[in-house]
Write an enzyme that holds these catalytic residues in place. Structure first.
Site, PDB file in Angstrom:
ATOM      1  N   SER A 237      41.271  40.567  43.539  1.00 35.46           N
ATOM      2  CA  SER A 237      41.158  39.643  44.664  1.00 35.46           C
ATOM      3  C   SER A 237      42.441  38.833  44.753  1.00 35.46           C
ATOM      4  O   SER A 237      43.331  38.963  43.910  1.00 35.46           O
ATOM      5  CB  SER A 237      39.956  38.724  44.477  1.00 35.46           C
ATOM      6  OG  SER A 237      40.248  37.781  43.467  1.00 35.46           O
ATOM      7  N   LYS A 238      42.469  37.987  45.768  1.00 33.17           N
ATOM      8  CA  LYS A 238      43.662  37.188  46.048  1.00 33.17           C
ATOM      9  C   LYS A 238      44.176  36.435  44.836  1.00 33.17           C
ATOM     10  O   LYS A 238      45.368  36.233  44.697  1.00 33.17           O
ATOM     11  CB  LYS A 238      43.311  36.149  47.109  1.00 33.17           C
ATOM     12  CG  LYS A 238      43.749  36.564  48.483  1.00 33.17           C
ATOM     13  CD  LYS A 238      43.667  35.354  49.390  1.00 33.17           C
ATOM     14  CE  LYS A 238      43.404  35.808  50.797  1.00 33.17           C
ATOM     15  NZ  LYS A 238      42.755  34.844  51.614  1.00 33.17           N
ATOM     16  N   ARG A 239      43.233  36.034  43.985  1.00 32.11           N
ATOM     17  CA  ARG A 239      43.719  35.192  42.890  1.00 32.11           C
ATOM     18  C   ARG A 239      44.557  35.992  41.899  1.00 32.11           C
ATOM     19  O   ARG A 239      45.252  35.417  41.067  1.00 32.11           O
ATOM     20  CB  ARG A 239      42.551  34.408  42.300  1.00 32.11           C
ATOM     21  CG  ARG A 239      41.820  34.926  41.211  1.00 32.11           C
ATOM     22  CD  ARG A 239      40.445  34.211  41.115  1.00 32.11           C
ATOM     23  NE  ARG A 239      39.449  35.234  41.007  1.00 32.11           N
ATOM     24  CZ  ARG A 239      39.287  35.934  39.906  1.00 32.11           C
ATOM     25  NH1 ARG A 239      39.973  35.653  38.835  1.00 32.11           N
ATOM     26  NH2 ARG A 239      38.400  36.910  39.880  1.00 32.11           N
ATOM     27  N   GLY A 241      47.035  37.805  42.919  1.00 32.66           N
ATOM     28  CA  GLY A 241      48.343  37.998  43.564  1.00 32.66           C
ATOM     29  C   GLY A 241      48.131  38.680  44.899  1.00 32.66           C
ATOM     30  O   GLY A 241      47.049  38.590  45.484  1.00 32.66           O
TER      31      GLY A 241
END
Ligand code: GLU
Length: 467
Positions: A237-239, A241
């Site tokens: 997921s976005k966290r 990168g």
């Protein structure tokens, strides 16, 4: 039968790497078997679907070169057709109206949970003959007995008892059809032969197979692609990168490098790491796709990207590099040929953003000399060495690599010093400290005027420091 695969994103965000890999596998399968690849936009969730997101998905697919042969088809344009199918199921007695209240369903759920049973609809309305005039949903009458079996092209045989499946809603109370219905109708109508999708849908497949059978339609083959994990083992997921495909473009990845990385994420062919698109098409097979999730590894992606920057046609790299030079405010037409710069610098960068950064000095004066390099080489007699080499460079008839090389060599000989005593300050003077190739090539590309100007500036810097 012609092979037909599809990619069916819901347009509720950008194209992320997981979706792109699913699309790539579907596309490769179609190409490998001389088939067709369909793009279908699953936009029935009117609240979350946006045109901006459709555009972002199309942009991402185009950048990656995943060209579709049919579509994009929009599910919102096909509501009448879904309704016809729902009506047919009603006529056949294979679907029924349900007006169970939220409260009743909630209570049922709590009781089932308390009894440690799987929460599921209990069929309360299946024979109640609810009137169409009452608010209602429509449920599919799932078979009560028997089981559903399919041979997943990646996971192998999967069997689920019908007693595990409840009567799913196929039309909501607002009249809109649900995913499990629309996907079956579309995959049937569009003649999809292999449904290749993320394994988050694996629990839907037996329900969908029952719907195909209820309609008397052929059931396609299924392949569920395992998910991608971040380096901490949780779903990517976005966290972790960048996850948006277009962000990789912005960060300086070549589309073919990202494709190469994605195809290897969960698929292998011996220990080969680098595959041209043609090779992927020739070699890709669903059977060789790993059943276990794969972990996204940015170092490996960078390594692959670096190989492509190093080995691809320099004119191609230059074309892709150009916008990144623009991001730095540089117009590559106002300086040395960008293709020559790519050839000179490409061994030293793993992304196009890095390549642009280390190539800026060919086009414009840098702000300052790298302080560390300065301290190391701008000392002692360095200013005299620079003045001597500057004189010879200024006097050259032609600004060519060999002549530049000779001028440096002659300066070294005339001063009776080691090569480094001239070459090191000269390199820092002209590049500011950026990674650079052979000195004669570096000076040649920077050009005479800029080289001499920068040498003067270096002499002044050395003399200022001394004073
Ligand atoms: N629209 C679904 C999604 O984006 C995919 C459905 C499918 O491939 O069957 O998750």
């Amino acid at each position: 039968m012609t092979v037909k695969t599809r990619f069916a994103p819901s347009p509720t965000g950008y194209l992320h790497v997981g979706g792109a890999r699913t699309a790539l596998f579907s596309w490769l399968y179609a190409r490998r078997h001389g088939g067709h690849f369909v793009l279908r936009i699953e936009d029935t969730d009117l609240e979350r679907s946006t045109q901006a997101s459709v555009n972002a998905i199309l942009e991402g697919m185009t950048w990656l070169g995943l060209e579709y042969d049919e579509g994009p088809f929009y599910q919102t344009h096909r509501f009448d057709h879904y309704n016809e199918v729902i009506d047919t199921l009603m006529e056949k007695g294979l679907a029924y109206r349900c007006n169970c209240s939220k409260e009743r369903l909630e209570k049922l759920r709590e009781e089932q949970m308390a009894a440690k049973q799987k929460p599921r609809y209990d069929g309360h309305c299946c024979d109640r003959g609810i009137s169409p005039d009452e608010p209602h949903v429509i449920r599919f009458r799932n078979p009560l007995e028997g089981e559903v079996t399919f041979d997943d092209l990646i996971r192998g045989r999967i069997t689920v008892a019908n007693s595990e499946l409840d009567d799913l809603i196929i039309r909501r109370s607002d009249g809109s059809p649900t995913y499990n219905l629309t996907v079956v109708v579309d995959d049937h109508d569009m003649g999809i032969t292999q449904v290749i999708r993320g394994d988050d849908h694996i629990n839907n497949t037996p329900r969908q197979i029952n719907l195909y059978q209820a309609m008397g339609w052929d059931v396609p083959a299924f392949a569920h692609v395992p998910m991608i994990l971040g380096d901490d083992g949780s779903r990517l997921s976005k966290r972790h990168g960048a996850v948006s495909v277009m962000q990789y473009k912005e960060e300086g990845y070549l589309p073919e490098a990202l494709l190469n990385y994605l195809v290897r994420l969960g698929w292998s062919h011996g220990d080969q790491e680098l595959f041209s698109v043609d090779e992927m098409i020739e070699l890709f097979d669903l059977e060789a796709v790993n059943r276990a999730p794969s972990t996204f590894n940015t170092d490996k992606l960078n390594w692959i990207n670096q190989q492509y920057i190093k080995d691809a046609d320099p004119a191609h790299v230059a074309r892709l590099l150009s916008p990144h030079m623009g991001d730095l405010g540089i117009d590559p037409s106002e300086g040395p040929d960008l293709v020559e710069v790519v050839e000179a610098q490409r061994e030293r960068a793993s992304t196009l953003v890095e390549l642009a950064a280390i190539s800026a000095f060919y086009y414009r004066d840098f702000e300052e000399f790298d302080p560390k390099a300065c301290k190391k080489v701008f000392k002692g007699e360095a200013d005299q060495a620079l003045a001597a080499v500057s004189q010879r460079l200024a006097a050259l008839d032609a600004w060519e690599r060999e002549a530049i090389h000779d001028a440096i060599k002659e300066t070294v000989d005339a001063l009776g010093v080691g090569f480094g005593k001239v070459a090191m300050p000269l390199r820092i003077a002209v590049t500011g400290g950026a990674p650079s190739p052979d000195l004669d090539l570096t000076l040649y590309l920077v050009g005479r005027e800029a080289s001499l100007r920068r040498i003067d500036r270096a002499i002044a810097t050395i003399q200022d420091t001394r004073a």
